[in-house]
Design a protein around this motif. Sequence first.
Motif, mmCIF file in Angstrom:
data_model
loop_
_atom_site.group_PDB
_atom_site.id
_atom_site.type_symbol
_atom_site.label_atom_id
_atom_site.label_comp_id
_atom_site.label_asym_id
_atom_site.label_seq_id
_atom_site.Cartn_x
_atom_site.Cartn_y
_atom_site.Cartn_z
ATOM 1 N N UNK A 55 40.495 51.219 45.043
ATOM 2 C CA UNK A 55 39.602 50.353 44.282
ATOM 3 C C UNK A 55 39.693 48.893 44.720
ATOM 4 N N UNK A 56 40.619 48.615 45.662
ATOM 5 C CA UNK A 56 40.770 47.254 46.156
ATOM 6 C C UNK A 56 41.519 46.326 45.229
ATOM 7 N N UNK A 57 42.238 46.902 44.247
ATOM 8 C CA UNK A 57 42.970 46.082 43.276
ATOM 9 C C UNK A 57 44.392 45.781 43.730
ATOM 10 N N UNK A 58 44.923 46.616 44.619
ATOM 11 C CA UNK A 58 46.242 46.391 45.208
ATOM 12 C C UNK A 58 46.157 46.733 46.690
ATOM 13 N N UNK A 68 49.370 42.719 44.309
ATOM 14 C CA UNK A 68 48.066 42.721 43.661
ATOM 15 C C UNK A 68 47.097 41.870 44.471
ATOM 16 N N UNK A 69 45.854 42.286 44.557
ATOM 17 C CA UNK A 69 44.833 41.545 45.304
ATOM 18 C C UNK A 69 44.135 40.539 44.382
ATOM 19 N N UNK A 70 43.303 39.683 44.983
ATOM 20 C CA UNK A 70 42.518 38.749 44.173
ATOM 21 C C UNK A 70 41.607 39.508 43.216
ATOM 22 N N UNK A 71 41.032 40.601 43.719
ATOM 23 C CA UNK A 71 40.181 41.435 42.861
ATOM 24 C C UNK A 71 40.988 42.022 41.716
ATOM 25 N N UNK A 72 42.256 42.401 42.003
ATOM 26 C CA UNK A 72 43.121 42.932 40.953
ATOM 27 C C UNK A 72 43.437 41.899 39.895
ATOM 28 N N UNK A 73 43.652 40.647 40.330
ATOM 29 C CA UNK A 73 43.918 39.576 39.371
ATOM 30 C C UNK A 73 42.714 39.340 38.464
ATOM 31 N N UNK A 74 41.517 39.394 39.052
ATOM 32 C CA UNK A 74 40.313 39.229 38.245
ATOM 33 C C UNK A 74 40.154 40.373 37.243
ATOM 34 N N UNK A 75 40.461 41.590 37.693
ATOM 35 C CA UNK A 75 40.377 42.744 36.804
ATOM 36 C C UNK A 75 41.374 42.603 35.651
ATOM 37 N N UNK A 76 42.559 42.076 35.972
ATOM 38 C CA UNK A 76 43.589 41.887 34.948
ATOM 39 C C UNK A 76 43.123 40.881 33.899
ATOM 40 N N UNK A 77 42.454 39.810 34.353
ATOM 41 C CA UNK A 77 41.955 38.795 33.425
ATOM 42 C C UNK A 77 40.913 39.372 32.471
ATOM 43 N N UNK A 78 40.180 40.363 32.949
ATOM 44 C CA UNK A 78 39.156 40.976 32.110
ATOM 45 C C UNK A 78 39.704 42.171 31.334
ATOM 46 N N UNK A 79 41.001 42.381 31.424
ATOM 47 C CA UNK A 79 41.629 43.552 30.824
ATOM 48 C C UNK A 79 41.438 43.642 29.327
ATOM 49 N N UNK A 80 41.847 44.770 28.759
ATOM 50 C CA UNK A 80 41.604 45.027 27.338
ATOM 51 C C UNK A 80 42.262 43.978 26.468
ATOM 52 N N UNK A 81 41.465 43.424 25.578
ATOM 53 C CA UNK A 81 41.889 42.304 24.756
ATOM 54 C C UNK A 81 43.091 42.660 23.891
ATOM 55 N N UNK A 82 43.159 43.914 23.446
ATOM 56 C CA UNK A 82 44.291 44.327 22.608
ATOM 57 C C UNK A 82 45.605 44.145 23.345
ATOM 58 N N UNK A 83 45.613 44.473 24.642
ATOM 59 C CA UNK A 83 46.838 44.339 25.432
ATOM 60 C C UNK A 83 47.145 42.890 25.758
ATOM 61 N N UNK A 84 46.076 42.065 25.866
ATOM 62 C CA UNK A 84 46.286 40.696 26.308
ATOM 63 C C UNK A 84 46.687 39.752 25.189
#
Length: 327
Positions: A55-58, A68-84
């Motif tokens: 998926x290009x995340x790592x 982790x890739x830049x795309x992975x960092x962006x995905x992490x920022x958009x991650x599920x609010x409950x976890x964040x």
Amino acid sequence: MRPVTENPVLYNILKILANSDMPLGAKSISEKLQERGFSVKKETVQYYLRMLDELGLTYKRGLAGRVISEKGLEELKRGMIRERIGSFIETREEYAYRANFDPARGRGLVSLNVGVVEEKDLDISLELIKRCVEVKMAMSPLVKIYENGNGKLSVPDGKVGIGLVSTSVIDAALIGSRISATPTFAGVLQYLDWRPMRFVHAISYYGSTLDPVDLFIKSGLCSVRDAVEKGYGTIPADVREIPMILRRRAMDVLKMLEKAGINGAVYVSGAESDALGIPVSNYRSGVVVIAGSTPLAYLMEKGIEVDIRILASYERFERLERIDELV
């Protein structure tokens, strides 16, 4: 397709990689997942990593492991609010427990906030940080200079990093003395005649997905320049709670920290129900600590371009340098 970060295991794998300053293998990731309450075998982690690679995340960095890739960092920022929600406080606690600074001996690991500035601005930046130290609006007079290729911290060409002791050193020292310290609020602390008076804004750590101190600095709600230069202004600070029955022991720890060169704690509440305006739970005492990034906020207000990296590195306390020997 559902976002990857809706899977809590995949989310935590990305989070582990994002918080690591080196590549990690499946075995190390499996162990760190275990610490977070996930029982995931090494072979399963390998399967997940291949999925994240596709998926290009790592991606693999040779034989060293995954990053982790830049795309992975962006995905992490958009991650599920409950976890964040409250995720930054988890990072704070991790840094506090991993540090082992002993204030009595003045030795051990401390965590640093780092401000990255242009090389041409290094001298004036150190002068301004020294000014914060002189009016007791800095955690410590001890700093670490990071240059390109110097140490594990990545610094771009033409720039230099200035490491400042973070507030988590106080939490680490309290924990080392068997005093549980729980960060509760970050806020904007008003000063009058160079003395802390009251909080005028506050955000709960547990209700935030971001670092509240960083938000206050970038929002323009602080007036560190006025506080440092005139004695009347506002600076970023936060509050942690400790058991009231351990208040006297905590005061002794703070005195040892001060002797070692850590001066960030500015107020400890007693029988009152608040700490400079911040509510404190029953049978708890509130310890107010100025933000370790306060001098970096001062640089920004003075017009210096600075990239503030919160909890960016660990260093041995005894290897830090006194700022008055660098200026």
